[in-house]
Write a protein that holds these residues in place. Structure first.
Motif, PDB file in Angstrom:
ATOM      1  N   ARG A 100      42.091  38.317  51.523  1.00  0.00           N
ATOM      2  CA  ARG A 100      43.444  38.109  52.666  1.00  0.00           C
ATOM      3  C   ARG A 100      44.684  38.573  51.716  1.00  0.00           C
ATOM      4  N   GLU A 101      44.987  37.854  50.884  1.00  0.00           N
ATOM      5  CA  GLU A 101      45.780  38.203  49.607  1.00  0.00           C
ATOM      6  C   GLU A 101      45.689  38.751  48.448  1.00  0.00           C
ATOM      7  N   LEU A 102      45.242  38.934  48.428  1.00  0.00           N
ATOM      8  CA  LEU A 102      44.585  40.430  46.816  1.00  0.00           C
ATOM      9  C   LEU A 102      45.269  41.412  47.564  1.00  0.00           C
ATOM     10  N   LEU A 103      44.298  41.471  48.797  1.00  0.00           N
ATOM     11  CA  LEU A 103      44.828  42.783  50.112  1.00  0.00           C
ATOM     12  C   LEU A 103      46.246  42.457  50.142  1.00  0.00           C
ATOM     13  N   ALA A 104      46.650  41.892  50.349  1.00  0.00           N
ATOM     14  CA  ALA A 104      48.450  41.860  50.545  1.00  0.00           C
ATOM     15  C   ALA A 104      48.847  42.391  49.458  1.00  0.00           C
ATOM     16  N   GLU A 105      48.811  41.539  48.089  1.00  0.00           N
ATOM     17  CA  GLU A 105      49.391  41.417  46.875  1.00  0.00           C
ATOM     18  C   GLU A 105      49.402  43.201  46.223  1.00  0.00           C
ATOM     19  N   ILE A 106      48.488  43.565  47.224  1.00  0.00           N
ATOM     20  CA  ILE A 106      47.168  44.814  45.498  1.00  0.00           C
ATOM     21  C   ILE A 106      47.700  46.541  46.829  1.00  0.00           C
ATOM     22  N   ALA A 107      47.445  46.081  48.067  1.00  0.00           N
ATOM     23  CA  ALA A 107      48.204  47.462  49.217  1.00  0.00           C
ATOM     24  C   ALA A 107      47.296  48.486  49.294  1.00  0.00           C
ATOM     25  N   ILE A 108      45.960  48.186  48.932  1.00  0.00           N
ATOM     26  CA  ILE A 108      45.237  49.220  49.010  1.00  0.00           C
ATOM     27  C   ILE A 108      43.669  48.928  50.248  1.00  0.00           C
ATOM     28  N   GLU A 109      43.066  49.921  50.454  1.00  0.00           N
ATOM     29  CA  GLU A 109      42.266  49.835  51.694  1.00  0.00           C
ATOM     30  C   GLU A 109      41.313  48.667  51.571  1.00  0.00           C
ATOM     31  N   PRO A 110      40.777  48.085  52.504  1.00  0.00           N
ATOM     32  CA  PRO A 110      39.891  47.172  51.514  1.00  0.00           C
ATOM     33  C   PRO A 110      38.264  47.030  51.263  1.00  0.00           C
ATOM     34  N   SER A 111      37.947  48.916  51.991  1.00  0.00           N
ATOM     35  CA  SER A 111      37.026  49.199  50.800  1.00  0.00           C
ATOM     36  C   SER A 111      36.979  49.407  49.219  1.00  0.00           C
ATOM     37  N   SER A 112      38.254  49.933  48.526  1.00  0.00           N
ATOM     38  CA  SER A 112      38.244  50.097  47.662  1.00  0.00           C
ATOM     39  C   SER A 112      39.049  48.599  46.802  1.00  0.00           C
ATOM     40  N   LEU A 113      39.135  47.528  47.471  1.00  0.00           N
ATOM     41  CA  LEU A 113      39.280  46.278  46.449  1.00  0.00           C
ATOM     42  C   LEU A 113      37.860  46.011  46.808  1.00  0.00           C
ATOM     43  N   SER A 114      36.774  46.088  48.159  1.00  0.00           N
ATOM     44  CA  SER A 114      35.713  45.238  47.891  1.00  0.00           C
ATOM     45  C   SER A 114      35.255  46.357  46.753  1.00  0.00           C
ATOM     46  N   GLN A 115      35.139  47.084  46.293  1.00  0.00           N
ATOM     47  CA  GLN A 115      34.350  48.201  45.424  1.00  0.00           C
ATOM     48  C   GLN A 115      35.025  47.543  43.878  1.00  0.00           C
ATOM     49  N   GLN A 116      36.413  47.446  43.684  1.00  0.00           N
ATOM     50  CA  GLN A 116      36.874  47.001  42.350  1.00  0.00           C
ATOM     51  C   GLN A 116      36.107  45.609  42.216  1.00  0.00           C
ATOM     52  N   LEU A 117      35.937  44.885  43.119  1.00  0.00           N
ATOM     53  CA  LEU A 117      35.563  43.610  42.863  1.00  0.00           C
ATOM     54  C   LEU A 117      33.631  43.128  42.578  1.00  0.00           C
ATOM     55  N   ALA A 118      32.993  44.174  43.340  1.00  0.00           N
ATOM     56  CA  ALA A 118      32.178  44.484  43.277  1.00  0.00           C
ATOM     57  C   ALA A 118      31.315  45.095  41.917  1.00  0.00           C
ATOM     58  N   ILE A 119      32.650  45.350  40.798  1.00  0.00           N
ATOM     59  CA  ILE A 119      32.144  46.025  39.671  1.00  0.00           C
ATOM     60  C   ILE A 119      32.981  44.456  38.165  1.00  0.00           C
ATOM     61  N   LEU A 120      33.914  43.817  39.285  1.00  0.00           N
ATOM     62  CA  LEU A 120      33.733  42.394  38.349  1.00  0.00           C
ATOM     63  C   LEU A 120      32.920  41.824  38.168  1.00  0.00           C
ATOM     64  N   ARG A 121      32.435  41.480  39.882  1.00  0.00           N
ATOM     65  CA  ARG A 121      31.174  40.596  40.452  1.00  0.00           C
ATOM     66  C   ARG A 121      29.912  40.991  39.148  1.00  0.00           C
ATOM     67  N   ARG A 122      29.705  42.009  39.515  1.00  0.00           N
ATOM     68  CA  ARG A 122      28.624  42.596  38.592  1.00  0.00           C
ATOM     69  C   ARG A 122      28.823  42.209  37.064  1.00  0.00           C
ATOM     70  N   HIS A 123      29.773  42.376  36.514  1.00  0.00           N
ATOM     71  CA  HIS A 123      29.887  42.245  35.407  1.00  0.00           C
ATOM     72  C   HIS A 123      29.614  40.552  34.815  1.00  0.00           C
ATOM     73  N   LYS A 124      30.176  40.012  35.796  1.00  0.00           N
ATOM     74  CA  LYS A 124      30.259  38.849  35.665  1.00  0.00           C
ATOM     75  C   LYS A 124      31.673  38.010  34.764  1.00  0.00           C
ATOM     76  N   ILE A 125      32.988  39.286  35.789  1.00  0.00           N
ATOM     77  CA  ILE A 125      34.172  38.616  35.692  1.00  0.00           C
ATOM     78  C   ILE A 125      35.089  38.284  36.189  1.00  0.00           C
ATOM     79  N   VAL A 126      34.409  37.853  37.291  1.00  0.00           N
ATOM     80  CA  VAL A 126      34.300  36.962  38.814  1.00  0.00           C
ATOM     81  C   VAL A 126      33.377  36.136  39.260  1.00  0.00           C
TER      82      VAL A 126
END
Length: 117
Positions: A36-62
């Motif tokens: 929720r904090e990331l969404l407030a700071e970045i101001a994009i659609e939740p589904s777009s943020l979820s997609q980008q976080l999934a990529i970072l997670r898949r590559h073990k960056i986050v």
């Protein structure tokens, strides 16, 4: 057949090469944050943020963990935060160099010598 190191590095930087992913990492470099904090700071659609976080997670960056009803993300390695700091220093130096060149270009033509051309 193993991937050459230079190719693996190129793929790594390509994975980082999205503005939302970079912004997420900037926000996480000081401390973990709930989605929720990331969404407030970045101001994009939740589904777009979820997609980008999934990529970072898949590559073990986050990494993510559940805290009650929230999902909290954090950078997996302090090396990633260091990479962000180093890239900021590099960009600062590049821009400073461009400002010096711009100042030189703005000098009156008559003030330049033949050696500065």
């Amino acid at each position: 057949m193993a991937v050459p190191l230079y190719q693996a590095k190129a793929e790594f930087f390509r994975m980082l090469g999205h503005p939302v992913r970079i912004r997420v990492l900037e926000l996480l470099q000081d401390s973990p944050r709930p989605v929720r904090e990331l969404l407030a700071e970045i101001a994009i659609e939740p589904s777009s943020l979820s997609q980008q976080l999934a990529i970072l997670r898949r590559h073990k960056i986050v990494m993510s963990r559940r805290e009650g009803s929230s999902v909290v993300y954090e950078i997996a390695s302090s090396d990633v935060a260091e990479l962000l700091r180093v890239s900021r220093r590099i960009l600062t130096e590049l821009i400073a160099g461009q400002n010096e060149l711009l100042a030189e270009l703005r000098e009156p033509e008559s003030g330049r010598t033949a050696t500065s051309l």
